[in-house]
Enzyme design. Structure first.
Site, PDB file in Angstrom:
ATOM      1  N   ASP A 164      -8.907  -3.359  -5.633  1.00  0.00           N
ATOM      2  CA  ASP A 164      -8.845  -4.227  -4.446  1.00  0.00           C
ATOM      3  C   ASP A 164      -9.783  -3.762  -3.343  1.00  0.00           C
ATOM      4  OD1 ASP A 164      -7.622  -2.010  -3.260  1.00  0.00           O
ATOM      5  OD2 ASP A 164      -5.607  -2.828  -3.401  1.00  0.00           O
ATOM      6  N   SER A 181       0.822  -1.211   0.000  1.00  0.00           N
ATOM      7  CA  SER A 181       0.000   0.000   0.000  1.00  0.00           C
ATOM      8  C   SER A 181       0.861   1.269   0.000  1.00  0.00           C
ATOM      9  CB  SER A 181      -0.948  -0.041   1.201  1.00  0.00           C
ATOM     10  OG  SER A 181      -1.911   0.986   1.113  1.00  0.00           O
ATOM     11  N   HIS A 216      -7.647  -5.304  -0.347  1.00  0.00           N
ATOM     12  CA  HIS A 216      -6.468  -4.481  -0.178  1.00  0.00           C
ATOM     13  C   HIS A 216      -5.510  -5.000   0.897  1.00  0.00           C
ATOM     14  CE1 HIS A 216      -4.011  -0.904  -0.449  1.00  0.00           C
ATOM     15  NE2 HIS A 216      -4.138  -0.703   0.844  1.00  0.00           N
TER      16      HIS A 216
END
Length: 538
Positions: free
Chosen positions: A388, A181, A413
């Site tokens: 996601d 991320s 995610h």
């Protein structure tokens, strides 16, 4: 007495066997790995500057919201680019236990029920240890204060020191960085600002679910309505959406996740409002207004104009911080100029197959928005794209770097960090197991046996074992996922063996027939593989 002694010896032997089995497998030939988390992915502890007392403030259950508000709410200092806790007696630190892995493993180690909701890199760490990685030798973590800018000098200095220490601990082996991320933005900032250090210590960089061009729908809705770190019943035990919202308004890192206004989006992310307008004749009508990334800032700014928090009994204004926005724009320029050093290989894994907020809409034709400051109390509606659930595919793929591979994996995610498909790809790229020359992460195959048949018979005095297998091979193609249901493949193998007096010879043939059917395409592929082994029994 003899029987008793024998039982004791057997018990000791069993204990020794169990002890031996519990020793983790270590592969000394592996290159070191450094795991870098994203936003909210590091344990944070508050340190009392007067007495040195420490307490975990992220993540925790008991008095979680109160501690979060008193210790982590902060104000941005434009002269340093740092956001500083409102409690002047408190400093925020990241624990370095287990060579940095403790801070990014399980974010609330005390949690018993529902612990999986605070897993971060936990499953990946366990998996990599099974592959032969060893904490402190070939496996390390880099936690950081995720409230800060991804280019804050303090963080850059810490990462430089971490890379050097990992390199030395691994005996001079270059490092594989795996970021998740927002950690991808932090690594990219470091690579841009300290390319010489990056090239000196880094061998490969694998970015997972990185919002390289931002997460526009997620960020816009969070600025207006807040966000929950976890979903489901567990969120009742953690920080409230509003407390998290008030912290993020003063966090440079979050502004750096806004949708990039200069990126050439295939579908431009917008902030939409249903509003009532008056015609020239004074009659009202309802229209839908759309604001692209740059223009939407004014809407968010006006909606937060009267936002405030209460700290130590005092009401403090907390509007959208334009100084942080200016800082974030400079960060984007740094990110856009980043170049991959020639000796470093880059890989990109991104999440797919989930509806992901891209544009955000407030109000409706029946209930238009009359007051922008009420947006904070209106439930947003999302226009979604593939991604996601947090980062759109379009943003995650647009890394702007020369990538060795970009692979889309269906997954959520944060959940993608415990996906076994991702583990298989990582194991291949890290060369953490026996090499498989036939495996290609770009065209991954999962083989499911659907039928099995074996026969033994005799031909000309030779015993023949015939093995026939029918398989269904499921292929995932990132660019043509809509045609997956039309792809069918079959595999058949036959093995023949015969024995003589002093030797055994086996001739193995394997054939793969791939039949692909679609509306406009019908083709057949055939692959023949042969192997011959001979062994002689003296």
């Amino acid at each position: 007495m003899a029987i008793l002694l024998e039982e004791i010896l057997r018990s000791v032997e069993l204990w020794l066997k169990l002890t031996k089995k519990s020793q983790p497998y270590v592969n000394p030939n592996l290159d070191p790995v450094l795991l870098v988390p994203g936003i909210a992915g590091s344990i944070l502890k508050a340190v009392d500057d007067e007495n040195g007392k420490e307490e975990r403030v992220w993540v925790r259950i008991l008095a979680a919201d109160y501690t979060f508000r008193t210790k982590l709410w902060s104000r941005f200092d434009p002269s340093t680019g740092k956001t500083v806790s409102m409690d002047e007696k408190t400093s925020i630190a990241v624990p370095e236990d287990r060579h940095g892995l403790y801070a990014i493993d399980v974010l609330d180690p005390d949690l018993i029920i529902g612990r999986e909701c605070v897993y971060y890199f936990h499953d990946m760490i366990v998996e990599m240890i099974n592959w032969g990685f060893q904490e402190g030798k070939t496996l390390f973590g880099f936690g950081y204060d995720f409230r800060q800018s991804n280019r804050l000098q303090e963080t850059m200095d810490r990462l430089a020191e971490k890379l050097e220490s990992v390199y030395n601990a691994a005996g001079g082996k270059k490092i594989n960085i795996i970021s998740h991320s927002m950690g991808g933005l932090l690594v990219k900032c470091f690579m841009s600002l300290h390319s010489d250090v990056f090239e000196k210590y880094v061998k490969n960089w694998i970015a997972i679910a990185a919002p390289f061009q931002g997460a526009p729908g997620y960020v816009n809705s969070t600025f207006l309505n807040g966000m929950s770190f976890v979903n489901g019943w567990e969120q009742n035990f953690f920080i409230s959406k509003w407390s998290m919202h008030q912290m993020l308004i003063e966090c440079p890192s979050f502004y750096e996740l806004m949708g990039c206004p200069d990126f050439h989006w295939q579908n431009i992310p917008v902030l939409e409002l249903w509003r009532e307008k008056l015609n020239s004749d004074g009659k009202s009508h309802i229209i839908l207004e759309s604001y692209p990334p740059q223009d939407s800032i004014e809407i968010v700014k006006e909606s937060l104009a009267n936002n405030k928090i209460n700290h130590d009994g005092e009401d403090l204004p907390l509007p959208l911080n334009m100084e942080i926005l200016k800082w974030a724009n400079e960060t984007r320029k740094i990110l856009s100029c980043a170049k991959l050093p020639p000796q470093v290989k880059f890989y990109n894994i991104y999440g797919t197959s989930l509806d992901t907020p891209h544009s955000v809409c407030y109000g409706s034709g029946e209930k238009p928005v009359s007051d922008l400051q009420q947006l904070r109390y209106i439930q947003a509606k999302y226009i979604c794209v593939d991604g996601d659930g947090t980062v759109p595919v379009e943003s995650a793929k647009a890394d702007g770097l020369k990538a060795e591979a970009r692979v889309g994996v269906p997954g959520e995610h944060r959940g993608i960090l415990c996906d076994h498909h991702v583990f298989r790809i990582l194991k291949h790229w890290l060369k953490a197991g026996e090499p498989d020359p036939f495996y290609n992460p770009l065209n991954d195959y999962v083989i499911l046996p659907t039928a099995f048949e074996i026969e033994r018979h005799e031909e000309n005095g030779v015993e023949v074992a015939s093995l026939k297998e029918e398989w269904e091979i499921i292929s995932h193609d990132q660019d043509e996922h809509n045609s997956l249901t039309a792809d069918k493949m079959s595999l058949n193998t036959i093995t023949v063996s015969y024995e003589g007096a002093n030797q055994c010879c086996s001739d193995a043939h394997a054939g793969v027939v791939a039949v692909v059917n679609s509306e406009n395409d019908s083709r057949e592929k055939h692959v023949q593989m042969n192997g011959l082994t001979v062994s002689v029994d003296a």
